[in-house]
Design a protein around this motif. Structure first.
Motif, PDB file in Angstrom:
ATOM      1  N   SER A 108      36.144  31.302  40.951  1.00 27.10           N
ATOM      2  CA  SER A 108      35.173  31.021  39.902  1.00 27.10           C
ATOM      3  C   SER A 108      33.832  31.631  40.281  1.00 27.10           C
ATOM      4  N   VAL A 109      33.100  32.089  39.266  1.00 28.24           N
ATOM      5  CA  VAL A 109      31.777  32.674  39.453  1.00 28.24           C
ATOM      6  C   VAL A 109      30.833  31.995  38.466  1.00 28.24           C
ATOM      7  N   LEU A 110      29.751  31.435  38.988  1.00 34.11           N
ATOM      8  CA  LEU A 110      28.753  30.761  38.168  1.00 34.11           C
ATOM      9  C   LEU A 110      27.421  31.477  38.315  1.00 34.11           C
ATOM     10  N   PRO A 111      27.000  32.275  37.307  1.00 29.02           N
ATOM     11  CA  PRO A 111      25.702  32.965  37.404  1.00 29.02           C
ATOM     12  C   PRO A 111      24.562  31.948  37.427  1.00 29.02           C
ATOM     13  N   ARG A 112      23.517  32.262  38.209  1.00 30.35           N
ATOM     14  CA  ARG A 112      22.358  31.378  38.294  1.00 30.35           C
ATOM     15  C   ARG A 112      21.199  31.836  37.426  1.00 30.35           C
ATOM     16  N   GLU A 113      21.224  33.121  37.030  1.00 33.42           N
ATOM     17  CA  GLU A 113      20.068  33.672  36.328  1.00 33.42           C
ATOM     18  C   GLU A 113      20.516  34.562  35.174  1.00 33.42           C
ATOM     19  N   GLY A 114      20.459  34.061  33.963  1.00 29.98           N
ATOM     20  CA  GLY A 114      20.696  34.877  32.782  1.00 29.98           C
ATOM     21  C   GLY A 114      22.074  35.499  32.705  1.00 29.98           C
ATOM     22  N   GLU A 115      22.146  36.666  32.041  1.00 30.55           N
ATOM     23  CA  GLU A 115      23.408  37.357  31.798  1.00 30.55           C
ATOM     24  C   GLU A 115      23.862  38.138  33.025  1.00 30.55           C
ATOM     25  N   LEU A 116      25.129  37.994  33.364  1.00 26.22           N
ATOM     26  CA  LEU A 116      25.734  38.746  34.458  1.00 26.22           C
ATOM     27  C   LEU A 116      26.666  39.792  33.861  1.00 26.22           C
ATOM     28  N   GLN A 117      26.405  41.069  34.158  1.00 28.70           N
ATOM     29  CA  GLN A 117      27.240  42.155  33.670  1.00 28.70           C
ATOM     30  C   GLN A 117      28.501  42.287  34.523  1.00 28.70           C
ATOM     31  N   PHE A 118      29.589  42.737  33.890  1.00 32.34           N
ATOM     32  CA  PHE A 118      30.811  42.974  34.662  1.00 32.34           C
ATOM     33  C   PHE A 118      31.683  44.016  33.981  1.00 32.34           C
ATOM     34  N   LEU A 119      32.587  44.594  34.770  1.00 28.60           N
ATOM     35  CA  LEU A 119      33.652  45.458  34.278  1.00 28.60           C
ATOM     36  C   LEU A 119      34.973  44.793  34.620  1.00 28.60           C
ATOM     37  N   ASP A 120      35.817  44.588  33.630  1.00 28.37           N
ATOM     38  CA  ASP A 120      37.115  43.946  33.846  1.00 28.37           C
ATOM     39  C   ASP A 120      38.190  44.913  33.361  1.00 28.37           C
ATOM     40  N   ASP A 121      38.956  45.482  34.294  1.00 27.35           N
ATOM     41  CA  ASP A 121      39.913  46.538  33.964  1.00 27.35           C
ATOM     42  C   ASP A 121      39.240  47.663  33.183  1.00 27.35           C
ATOM     43  N   GLY A 122      37.980  47.946  33.550  1.00 28.04           N
ATOM     44  CA  GLY A 122      37.251  49.046  32.936  1.00 28.04           C
ATOM     45  C   GLY A 122      36.554  48.698  31.644  1.00 28.04           C
ATOM     46  N   VAL A 123      36.725  47.467  31.157  1.00 28.60           N
ATOM     47  CA  VAL A 123      36.100  47.040  29.907  1.00 28.60           C
ATOM     48  C   VAL A 123      34.838  46.254  30.243  1.00 28.60           C
ATOM     49  N   ALA A 124      33.696  46.677  29.680  1.00 31.71           N
ATOM     50  CA  ALA A 124      32.418  46.048  29.990  1.00 31.71           C
ATOM     51  C   ALA A 124      32.258  44.722  29.260  1.00 31.71           C
ATOM     52  N   GLY A 125      31.576  43.783  29.930  1.00 21.96           N
ATOM     53  CA  GLY A 125      31.286  42.494  29.331  1.00 21.96           C
ATOM     54  C   GLY A 125      30.135  41.842  30.060  1.00 21.96           C
ATOM     55  N   SER A 126      29.771  40.642  29.635  1.00 27.33           N
ATOM     56  CA  SER A 126      28.726  39.894  30.309  1.00 27.33           C
ATOM     57  C   SER A 126      28.971  38.411  30.101  1.00 27.33           C
ATOM     58  N   THR A 127      28.403  37.603  30.993  1.00 31.51           N
ATOM     59  CA  THR A 127      28.536  36.159  30.870  1.00 31.51           C
ATOM     60  C   THR A 127      27.313  35.485  31.478  1.00 31.51           C
ATOM     61  N   SER A 128      26.933  34.375  30.915  1.00 29.68           N
ATOM     62  CA  SER A 128      25.881  33.546  31.502  1.00 29.68           C
ATOM     63  C   SER A 128      26.449  32.192  31.923  1.00 29.68           C
ATOM     64  N   ARG A 129      27.747  32.024  31.706  1.00 32.52           N
ATOM     65  CA  ARG A 129      28.415  30.768  32.033  1.00 32.52           C
ATOM     66  C   ARG A 129      29.432  30.974  33.152  1.00 32.52           C
ATOM     67  N   LYS A 130      29.915  29.879  33.679  1.00 33.70           N
ATOM     68  CA  LYS A 130      30.942  29.930  34.715  1.00 33.70           C
ATOM     69  C   LYS A 130      32.192  30.608  34.164  1.00 33.70           C
ATOM     70  N   LYS A 131      32.756  31.504  34.962  1.00 31.73           N
ATOM     71  CA  LYS A 131      33.956  32.230  34.560  1.00 31.73           C
ATOM     72  C   LYS A 131      34.985  32.108  35.675  1.00 31.73           C
ATOM     73  N   SER A 132      36.224  31.818  35.308  1.00 35.67           N
ATOM     74  CA  SER A 132      37.268  31.572  36.310  1.00 35.67           C
ATOM     75  C   SER A 132      38.485  32.449  36.045  1.00 35.67           C
ATOM     76  N   TRP A 133      39.114  32.878  37.129  1.00 37.73           N
ATOM     77  CA  TRP A 133      40.373  33.614  37.084  1.00 37.73           C
ATOM     78  C   TRP A 133      41.387  32.879  37.960  1.00 37.73           C
ATOM     79  N   TRP A 134      42.672  32.956  37.600  1.00 40.73           N
ATOM     80  CA  TRP A 134      43.705  32.403  38.474  1.00 40.73           C
ATOM     81  C   TRP A 134      44.942  33.307  38.441  1.00 40.73           C
TER      82      TRP A 134
END
Length: 313
Positions: free
Chosen positions: A277-303
């Protein structure tokens, strides 16, 4: 033997990556590798149906061919006999992810309807195997290349006909999507330099960052596509069939040097487990997931869903 060759029309959701802005007449004709693969399959006696899907609904209609017989519990379940085989023609890993995501949404039962024959530690049954037909023959870093799968249309057809299957792990996430290779969390400035961010990163019971220190990059790896970042080795293995998700964070550390002031070194912290799990502390967090761009400001979990999807190899 029946074979479905499924490819995605340009502009269909986040699966395209072409930037064309929508489907057009050029998209309506199957690409040359699709035609070559279909010819090779037909020459071997297979019945081939080529499908160009421009929406989730059209993808779902093609995938319905892989449903098993009706069950007493009313669940839609994949067929176990493999009488129909699937080839996905993709230009990017994001397109492959889009199709596997629809497979998951089709066959994953709701938690309240979990059947007794679903394996422990899984939320989705064994998905139908598929062959990957790369439309970019020169791409040496996509998932098909990482897995050592055939790229030539005739060789892809040969693998489908032989029917040898390699089962692979799948990452599901709480946003309803999936990850086949990996995700890179953290943005970059206009010069391509990493922009530090803060967040809590937790793998099972191991905490890689509490969220108080800057992070240059965080990699969540199922495969090895994001094993390195800015010349730094992050993932130790990147094994897509070990039943574990591998996670690494790169943290800048200030080192005091006697008589020489200070310097900054990059510390890499690693852990592996079943969930992250990843919980950003400050605003929007950018990411690439399988090459697809996205962002999150909330907790995000993978399993991890060990062995949930499969390829003809």
């Amino acid at each position: 033997m029946d074979v479905v060759i499924l490819s995605l029309a340009e502009g269909s959701g986040d699966s395209c990556g072409s930037g064309c802005g929508g489907c057009n007449a050029a998209c309506a004709t199957p690409r040359t590798p699709v035609l070559a693969c279909a010819d090779a399959l037909r020459e071997a006696g297979a019945e081939v149906d080529t499908v160009l899907a421009g929406s989730d609904q059209e993808i779902d209609a093609a995938l319905a061919r892989f449903d098993g017989p009706a069950r007493a519990d009313g669940l839609t379940w994949p067929a176990a006999d493999g009488d129909v085989r699937l080839v996905v023609a993709v230009a990017t890993d994001g397109q492959l992810r889009a199709i596997v995501r629809r497979l998951v949404r089709r066959y994953a039962p709701a938690p309240s309807k979990r059947p007794d024959d679903l394996a422990t530690g899984r939320t989705v049954p064994d998905l139908p195997p598929l062959a990957i037909l790369p439309l970019d023959s020169g791409n040496s870093v996509d998932l098909a290349a990482q897995l050592g799968l055939p790229r030539d249309p005739a060789q892809v057809a040969k693998a489908v006909l032989a029917g040898d299957v390699r089962r692979l792990d799948l990452l599901r996430n709480d946003g309803g999507s999936v990850t086949l290779d990996g995700a890179l969390l953290g943005g970059a400035d206009d010069n391509g330099a990493a922009v530090p961010w803060r967040g809590r990163v937790e793998v099972d019971d191991a905490v890689l960052s509490e969220g108080e220190e800057p992070i240059l990059a965080c990699v969540i790896g199922n495969g090895g596509g994001y094993a390195e970042f800015d010349g730094i080795r992050l993932l130790a293995e990147g094994n897509p069939a070990d039943g574990r998700v591998e996670v690494a964070v790169a943290v800048p550390v200030v080192v005091k040097q006697r008589f020489k002031g200070t310097r900054v070194r990059v510390e890499v912290r690693r852990a592996s487990g079943r969930a992250v799990s990843v919980l950003p502390r400050e605003g929007e967090l950018q990411f690439l997931d399988d090459g697809v761009a996205g962002s999150t400001s909330r907790k995000k979990s993978w399993w991890t869903e060990a062995g949930a999807w499969a390829v003809y190899a």
